[in-house]
Motif scaffolding. Structure first.
Motif, PDB file in Angstrom:
ATOM      1  N   THR A 201       0.806  -1.216   0.000  1.00 29.31           N
ATOM      2  CA  THR A 201       0.000   0.000   0.000  1.00 29.31           C
ATOM      3  C   THR A 201       0.842   1.272   0.000  1.00 29.31           C
ATOM      4  O   THR A 201       0.573   2.189  -0.781  1.00 29.31           O
ATOM      5  CB  THR A 201      -0.966   0.005   1.202  1.00 29.31           C
TER       6      THR A 201
ATOM      7  N   GLN B 124      -2.316   6.812   1.600  1.00 27.61           N
ATOM      8  CA  GLN B 124      -2.612   5.388   1.746  1.00 27.61           C
ATOM      9  C   GLN B 124      -4.106   5.166   1.996  1.00 27.61           C
ATOM     10  O   GLN B 124      -4.686   4.208   1.477  1.00 27.61           O
ATOM     11  CB  GLN B 124      -1.783   4.791   2.878  1.00 27.61           C
ATOM     12  N   ASN B 125      -4.727   6.055   2.770  1.00 26.05           N
ATOM     13  CA  ASN B 125      -6.152   5.912   3.034  1.00 26.05           C
ATOM     14  C   ASN B 125      -6.979   6.068   1.759  1.00 26.05           C
ATOM     15  O   ASN B 125      -7.952   5.344   1.554  1.00 26.05           O
ATOM     16  CB  ASN B 125      -6.621   6.921   4.082  1.00 26.05           C
TER      17      ASN B 125
ATOM     18  N   ARG C 213      -6.649   2.875  -0.205  1.00 26.67           N
ATOM     19  CA  ARG C 213      -7.472   1.807   0.395  1.00 26.67           C
ATOM     20  C   ARG C 213      -8.943   1.976   0.018  1.00 26.67           C
ATOM     21  O   ARG C 213      -9.628   1.006  -0.310  1.00 26.67           O
ATOM     22  CB  ARG C 213      -7.314   1.821   1.915  1.00 26.67           C
TER      23      ARG C 213
ATOM     24  N   GLU D 120     -11.213  -0.639  -2.138  1.00 23.20           N
ATOM     25  CA  GLU D 120     -12.469  -1.202  -1.604  1.00 23.20           C
ATOM     26  C   GLU D 120     -13.650  -0.884  -2.517  1.00 23.20           C
ATOM     27  O   GLU D 120     -14.586  -1.664  -2.635  1.00 23.20           O
ATOM     28  CB  GLU D 120     -12.736  -0.678  -0.189  1.00 23.20           C
TER      29      GLU D 120
ATOM     30  N   ARG E  30      -4.681  -9.778  -1.996  1.00 19.79           N
ATOM     31  CA  ARG E  30      -4.183  -9.947  -0.634  1.00 19.79           C
ATOM     32  C   ARG E  30      -3.077 -10.989  -0.647  1.00 19.79           C
ATOM     33  O   ARG E  30      -3.170 -12.009  -1.319  1.00 19.79           O
ATOM     34  CB  ARG E  30      -5.301 -10.439   0.299  1.00 19.79           C
TER      35      ARG E  30
ATOM     36  N   ARG F 280      -2.436  -5.897   1.727  1.00 21.53           N
ATOM     37  CA  ARG F 280      -2.931  -5.511   0.402  1.00 21.53           C
ATOM     38  C   ARG F 280      -1.746  -5.441  -0.553  1.00 21.53           C
ATOM     39  O   ARG F 280      -0.700  -4.891  -0.209  1.00 21.53           O
ATOM     40  CB  ARG F 280      -3.589  -4.130   0.461  1.00 21.53           C
TER      41      ARG F 280
END
Length: 68
Positions: A10, A21-22, A25, A29, A37, A44
């Motif tokens: 990530t 990074q958020n 993510r 998603e 994974r 990730r």
């Protein structure tokens, strides 16, 4: 054959794309960017070629330009 070196975690993927990074993510998603994974630890993983394709899509001009 795909190798583990074809993937980044990530932090590196976010740096390549120039986002946090958020954000990465959330995009993963939401299905905006493919993610896998690591079966050994659950981290990730992002395929380098997927990141390159994503950047190419962003670089394409849109035809929905607003008039000034």
């Amino acid at each position: 054959m795909t190798k583990l070196t074809d993937y980044v975690k990530t932090a590196e993927a976010a740096e390549i794309l120039g986002v946090s990074q958020n954000t990465l993510r959330k995009w993963a998603e939401a299905g905006k960017i493919p993610m896998r994974r690591n079966p050994a630890n659950g981290y990730r993983l992002f395929k380098r070629s997927d990141l390159e394709q994503f950047l190419k899509k962003l670089d394409q001009p849109t035809s929905n330009k607003r008039p000034k």
